[in-house]
Design a protein around this motif. Structure first.
Motif: not given
Length: 156
Positions: A65, A68, A70, A76, A147-149, A151-152
């Motif tokens: 978190n 990453v 964003m 994040l 979305r990030t969760n 993709e990361a």
């Protein structure tokens, strides 16, 4: 492993710890001559293993978190903080609008002419518009976080 998968595992581990805690508590004492339903020491050992796994997951999730990016939302971690504060702000503004509008009161007017009229101290319509804008921002940032969760990749 994707971050979203780790979050799901974290939630499952937390549920498992709570279940084990409840089972340990119910098996920690028993009457003389009886046999406990479960071995409390075994359950404690199992809880310890799950807690170790949970700690590792939490460390990796937090590390991810913080790392990453964003874009306009920052990291994040920044986005999560923003979403949490927006949810609180929405709650405050909505509560203020409800209170000013007299929601929950026995009525909006007077029952008798001798009663004093209550007036709103805040602009209800403006507060409702503000709440709608905040709610939209919460939805937008929440979608970006989700979305990030997915993709990361989870960091070690």
């Amino acid at each position: 492993m994707k971050l979203a998968e780790a979050l799901a595992e974290r939630a499952e581990a937390a549920r498992r710890v709570e279940q084990l805690r409840a089972r340990v508590v119910s098996s920690a004492r028993y009457q003389e001559g009886e046999t406990p339903a479960e071995d409390a020491a075994e359950l404690l050992a199992e809880a310890d293993e799950v807690l170790a796994t949970l700690e590792t997951l939490i460390r990796r999730i937090n590390r991810t978190n913080a790392a990453v990016d964003m874009g306009r939302h920052g990291t994040l971690t920044d986005a999560l903080a923003r979403r949490d504060v927006l949810r609180l702000r929405h709650s405050v503004v909505t509560s203020a609008a409800d209170a000013a509008a007299g929601t929950g009161e026995r009525g909006y007017g007077r029952q008798l002419r001798s009663e004093l009229l209550t007036l709103p101290a805040l602009p209800v319509a403006e507060l409702r518009r503000q709440a709608d804008l905040i709610a939209r921002e919460v939805r937008e940032i929440d979608v970006a976080i989700q979305r990030t969760n997915w993709e990361a990749d989870l960091l070690d």
